[in-house]
Motif scaffolding. Structure first.
Motif, PDB file in Angstrom:
ATOM      1  N   ILE A 248      -1.699 -21.724   4.395  1.00 58.75           N
ATOM      2  CA  ILE A 248      -1.166 -20.653   5.494  1.00 58.75           C
ATOM      3  C   ILE A 248      -0.890 -19.523   4.490  1.00 58.75           C
ATOM      4  O   ILE A 248      -0.895 -18.733   4.869  1.00 58.75           O
ATOM      5  N   LYS A 249       0.521 -19.616   4.129  1.00 64.96           N
ATOM      6  CA  LYS A 249       0.923 -18.864   3.688  1.00 64.96           C
ATOM      7  C   LYS A 249       1.078 -17.818   2.212  1.00 64.96           C
ATOM      8  O   LYS A 249       1.881 -16.935   2.299  1.00 64.96           O
ATOM      9  N   ASP A 250       0.023 -17.920   2.242  1.00 61.64           N
ATOM     10  CA  ASP A 250      -0.477 -17.037   0.428  1.00 61.64           C
ATOM     11  C   ASP A 250      -0.768 -16.310   1.279  1.00 61.64           C
ATOM     12  O   ASP A 250      -0.519 -15.684   1.973  1.00 61.64           O
ATOM     13  N   PRO A 251       0.047 -14.788   0.650  1.00 59.83           N
ATOM     14  CA  PRO A 251       0.276 -14.090   1.022  1.00 59.83           C
ATOM     15  C   PRO A 251      -0.859 -12.883   1.301  1.00 59.83           C
ATOM     16  O   PRO A 251      -1.598 -12.737   2.206  1.00 59.83           O
ATOM     17  N   PHE A 252      -2.179 -13.228   0.846  1.00 58.09           N
ATOM     18  CA  PHE A 252      -3.721 -13.208   0.765  1.00 58.09           C
ATOM     19  C   PHE A 252      -3.849 -13.045   2.582  1.00 58.09           C
ATOM     20  O   PHE A 252      -4.686 -12.766   2.633  1.00 58.09           O
ATOM     21  N   VAL A 253      -3.381 -14.529   2.461  1.00 60.18           N
ATOM     22  CA  VAL A 253      -4.248 -15.131   3.741  1.00 60.18           C
ATOM     23  C   VAL A 253      -3.560 -13.961   5.085  1.00 60.18           C
ATOM     24  O   VAL A 253      -4.345 -14.091   5.896  1.00 60.18           O
ATOM     25  N   LEU A 254      -2.461 -13.971   4.639  1.00 58.00           N
ATOM     26  CA  LEU A 254      -1.282 -13.413   5.150  1.00 58.00           C
ATOM     27  C   LEU A 254      -2.046 -12.081   6.017  1.00 58.00           C
ATOM     28  O   LEU A 254      -2.099 -11.675   7.067  1.00 58.00           O
ATOM     29  N   GLU A 255      -2.352 -11.731   4.599  1.00 60.93           N
ATOM     30  CA  GLU A 255      -3.005  -9.663   4.690  1.00 60.93           C
ATOM     31  C   GLU A 255      -3.968 -10.070   5.570  1.00 60.93           C
ATOM     32  O   GLU A 255      -4.331  -9.325   6.449  1.00 60.93           O
ATOM     33  N   PHE A 256      -4.844 -11.096   5.231  1.00 57.45           N
ATOM     34  CA  PHE A 256      -6.454 -10.932   5.927  1.00 57.45           C
ATOM     35  C   PHE A 256      -6.445 -11.068   7.128  1.00 57.45           C
ATOM     36  O   PHE A 256      -6.509 -11.020   7.988  1.00 57.45           O
ATOM     37  N   LEU A 257      -5.637 -11.845   7.764  1.00 59.73           N
ATOM     38  CA  LEU A 257      -5.345 -12.210   8.837  1.00 59.73           C
ATOM     39  C   LEU A 257      -3.751 -11.774   9.680  1.00 59.73           C
ATOM     40  O   LEU A 257      -4.037 -11.585  11.377  1.00 59.73           O
ATOM     41  N   ASN A 258      -3.577 -10.376   8.871  1.00 55.99           N
ATOM     42  CA  ASN A 258      -3.372  -9.278   9.102  1.00 55.99           C
ATOM     43  C   ASN A 258      -1.863 -10.550  10.270  1.00 55.99           C
ATOM     44  O   ASN A 258      -0.817  -9.588  11.133  1.00 55.99           O
ATOM     45  N   LEU A 259      -1.187 -10.771   9.553  1.00 56.89           N
ATOM     46  CA  LEU A 259      -0.157 -11.744  10.260  1.00 56.89           C
ATOM     47  C   LEU A 259       1.598 -11.510   9.605  1.00 56.89           C
ATOM     48  O   LEU A 259       1.472 -11.041   8.519  1.00 56.89           O
ATOM     49  N   LYS A 260       2.548 -11.759  10.111  1.00 57.06           N
ATOM     50  CA  LYS A 260       3.300 -11.581   9.542  1.00 57.06           C
ATOM     51  C   LYS A 260       4.166 -12.686   8.804  1.00 57.06           C
ATOM     52  O   LYS A 260       3.741 -13.493   8.850  1.00 57.06           O
TER      53      LYS A 260
END
Length: 397
Positions: free
Chosen positions: A225-237
């Protein structure tokens, strides 16, 4: 006077069984959630790639037409959805669609579903039928088409870097067959596993060996979940540290610099940057008002090495090219080492425009010795506090 009833204590054996069962349930749910997010992300990006390619086909000069489209889309989508829609990312989505066209997905869907352990019963046939329907039209039923992309998006990004189509298909097949994590896939590609298989006299043994994961290959659901791609996709910090100690040190350091005066303006924490397909994380980013420059801070909980200095210069070069504004001075880097008994601080001043500027930086910025002492003091306080909490917990047990 009636005695208050003592709460019943659950039988230890029965409790252990239900506890183990719940832990397994939650771990399975987290893994499924991570897979679901990754599959929907890959599907969404494939669909974006499809629309880009189809729009390009209407242009007179496809190369110029396509580049203009990516530039405009990048600006508009970034403004609406935040990170994750740079021109490079959009180009990768376009290449993703071209490398996995509808006909390729249709031909290999059953094999992928089988590799992902989806049974070829009536439900399996229905899944294949739904995928085929989604491929023939611009459908927003992403969950159906997501079954055709069982690997995480970061795995497809890594596969896109493999230019040989046969090798790319081989790695994709093996990743599905063996259940490789992205780290494992990356390791196999870097070790030229495809070429080694081609030259090997005992291919079966080599393929069998590739099924075994090394300890650092494994990824927890939290890491997925902390994968940078996932964080970008979900627009999370993406502000997180690898340990509680590191997190506390970073926070204290930010507070300490702000307390030194109003020269320091906080810009960001745990700022990620992407170079090619590799991700890096800058612990703290400040702007020094008097020096008119960015201050890039990197904290090392372990021992300082020459690689840390090289990485800092990479950060500074990136900051100078992408973050520095007109009229500002070149950024300066600060490497902090927090290893027990060896706390130290060092400024990376090489590469500045002139020696006068470097001398001014050295005079205005906080003294290295002061920073090292503060870091050592904070580390001791945090460790004492943590030990105290541990003792208190043991006393209550």
């Amino acid at each position: 006077m009636t005695k208050s009833a003592t709460p019943a204590t659950p039988d230890q054996t029965n409790y252990a069984a239900v506890h183990t069962d719940i832990v397994a349930l939650l771990e399975a749910a987290r893994r499924a959630a991570a897979r679901s997010v990754n599959a929907l992300m890959a599907t969404s990006y494939w669909e974006i790639g499809r629309r880009i390619v189809e729009f390009e086909q209407g242009g007179k000069d496809r190369a110029e037409y396509g580049q203009a489209l990516l530039k405009r889309l990048s600006a508009d989508l970034s403004g609406r959805f935040g990170r994750g829609f740079s021109e490079r990312n959009l180009e990768q989505m376009r290449l993703f669609y071209l490398a996995w066209p509808p006909e390729h997905i249709s031909q290999t869907a059953s094999a992928k579903l089988a590799a992902a352990r989806i049974s070829q019963t009536a439900s399996g046939e229905l899944a294949l039928s739904t995928i085929s329907e989604s491929l023939t039209r611009k459908s927003f039923d992403l969950s159906a088409l997501a079954q055709a992309f069982p690997l995480p998006w970061s795995a497809y990004v890594r596969l896109l870097s493999v230019r040989n189509e046969a090798a790319r298909q081989f790695y994709e097949t093996e990743a599905l067959r063996c259940g490789w994590s992205v780290r494992q896939l990356d390791r196999q590609i870097n070790s030229q596993f495809y070429e080694r298989i081609a030259l090997s006299r005992n291919k079966a043994a080599l393929l069998k060996k590739a099924e075994r994961a090394e300890p650092h290959d494994l990824m927890t659901p939290e890491e997925a979940i902390k994968d940078p791609f996932v964080l970008e996709f979900l627009n999370l910090k993406d502000e997180y540290s690898e340990s509680d100690l590191e997190d506390a040190l970073i926070q204290h350091l930010a507070d300490f610099l702000l307390e030194l005066g109003d020269d320091f303006a906080f810009v960001g924490r745990q700022r990620r940057l992407r170079l090619d397909d590799s991700w890096f994380r800058i612990d703290l980013l400040f702007f020094h008002r008097r020096l008119k420059c960015l201050l890039v801070i990197d904290l090392k909980v372990g021992k300082f090495s020459h690689a840390d200095a090289g990485q800092m210069h990479l950060y500074l070069n990136y900051a100078r090219e992408h973050w520095m504004q007109p009229g500002e001075n070149p950024p300066v880097g600060l490497i902090l080492c927090a290893e027990k008994g060896a706390a130290e601080a060092h400024y990376a001043l090489e590469g500045l425009a002139n020696k006068v500027l470097a001398a001014e930086y050295q005079t205005v910025l906080p003294d290295e010795k002061l920073l090292a002492e503060e870091l050592e003091k904070t580390r001791r306080e945090l460790e004492t506090r943590r030990i105290g909490r541990g003792d208190a917990t043991e006393g209550e047990a």
